[in-house]
Motif scaffolding. Structure first.
Motif, PDB file in Angstrom:
ATOM      1  N   LYS A  38       0.862  -1.181   0.000  1.00 43.44           N
ATOM      2  CA  LYS A  38       0.000   0.000   0.000  1.00 43.44           C
ATOM      3  C   LYS A  38       0.895   1.226   0.000  1.00 43.44           C
ATOM      4  O   LYS A  38       2.062   1.162   0.394  1.00 43.44           O
ATOM      5  N   TYR A  76      -8.174   5.249  -1.436  1.00 42.61           N
ATOM      6  CA  TYR A  76      -8.358   4.956  -2.850  1.00 42.61           C
ATOM      7  C   TYR A  76      -7.613   3.670  -3.204  1.00 42.61           C
ATOM      8  O   TYR A  76      -7.004   3.045  -2.358  1.00 42.61           O
ATOM      9  N   ARG A  77      -7.648   3.337  -4.464  1.00 42.82           N
ATOM     10  CA  ARG A  77      -6.850   2.238  -5.018  1.00 42.82           C
ATOM     11  C   ARG A  77      -6.285   2.713  -6.353  1.00 42.82           C
ATOM     12  O   ARG A  77      -6.887   3.553  -7.021  1.00 42.82           O
ATOM     13  N   PHE A 128      -5.221   7.380  -8.968  1.00 44.58           N
ATOM     14  CA  PHE A 128      -5.947   6.817  -7.833  1.00 44.58           C
ATOM     15  C   PHE A 128      -7.372   7.333  -7.716  1.00 44.58           C
ATOM     16  O   PHE A 128      -8.200   6.704  -7.074  1.00 44.58           O
ATOM     17  N   GLY A 166      -5.182  -1.763  -8.268  1.00 45.15           N
ATOM     18  CA  GLY A 166      -5.852  -2.257  -7.073  1.00 45.15           C
ATOM     19  C   GLY A 166      -5.092  -2.014  -5.778  1.00 45.15           C
ATOM     20  O   GLY A 166      -5.644  -2.170  -4.687  1.00 45.15           O
ATOM     21  N   THR A 167      -3.825  -1.635  -5.873  1.00 45.58           N
ATOM     22  CA  THR A 167      -3.036  -1.350  -4.667  1.00 45.58           C
ATOM     23  C   THR A 167      -3.673  -0.177  -3.911  1.00 45.58           C
ATOM     24  O   THR A 167      -3.985   0.849  -4.513  1.00 45.58           O
ATOM     25  N   PRO A 168      -3.883  -0.324  -2.596  1.00 45.34           N
ATOM     26  CA  PRO A 168      -4.470   0.775  -1.822  1.00 45.34           C
ATOM     27  C   PRO A 168      -3.565   2.009  -1.770  1.00 45.34           C
ATOM     28  O   PRO A 168      -2.340   1.896  -1.693  1.00 45.34           O
TER      29      PRO A 168
END
Length: 173
Positions: A38, A76-77, A128, A166-168
């Motif tokens: 993240k 967000y992602r 993001f 998809g990474t936070p």
């Protein structure tokens, strides 16, 4: 001081006095890929931190949105990655390879006859939300962007390579 002691001592001092940390992330990619990662962006401290499984693996200075163009806070992602992205809002009008009007916001003013819009380069762009993302750019040490989060080029590349869609991303003050 003897040479065997002086060199390690100098290395320790250099590590302790450096402003940022950015380890080589290549080896991390071989151990679990991008899972458990993240990015946290601290707008007050003007830094971005990359975590893997709760541990800090990289810290980078940033330049976030200036007054009137603030970077949105929230959770967000990563929704888009583009290694050679260009802005669709900010840039120059160009005619025959020559800049005829620079530093423009395409939403304001008119396009000079015969010119075309050329967006500002935003290498290693990681969107993001909306028009906002992290990318390589000028980092003067204070908020100066139009809302995106700029990182020094070498940091942007390493963050880019370390994350996936998809990474936070957590942005806070």
């Amino acid at each position: 001081m003897s040479r065997p002691i002086a060199l390690p001592l100098a290395a320790i001092v250099a590590c302790l006095t450096s402003c940022t940390t950015i380890p080589e992330l290549g080896g991390m990619m071989d151990r679990g890929g991008t899972s458990g990662r993240k990015i946290e962006v601290d707008l007050t401290d003007q830094k971005a931190t990359l975590f893997q499984h709760g541990k800090v693996v990289a810290i980078a200075p940033i330049s976030s949105g200036r007054e009137g163009k603030t970077t949105p806070t929230g959770r967000y992602r990563i929704i888009q990655k583009s290694p050679d992205h260009r802005s669709s809002l900010y840039g120059n009008y160009v005619r025959n390879g020559e800049v005829v009007k620079e530093n423009i916001d395409i939403r304001k003013g008119g396009r000079p006859p015969g010119s075309r819009f050329e967006g500002v380069p935003m290498p290693y762009f990681m969107r993001f939300t909306g028009a906002y993302g992290l990318h390589a750019g000028n980092v003067p040490g204070y908020p100066a962007s139009a809302g995106c989060v700029r990182l020094p080029p070498r940091h942007a590349k390493r963050f880019y390579e370390a994350v996936k869609i998809g990474t936070p991303v957590i942005v806070r003050r």
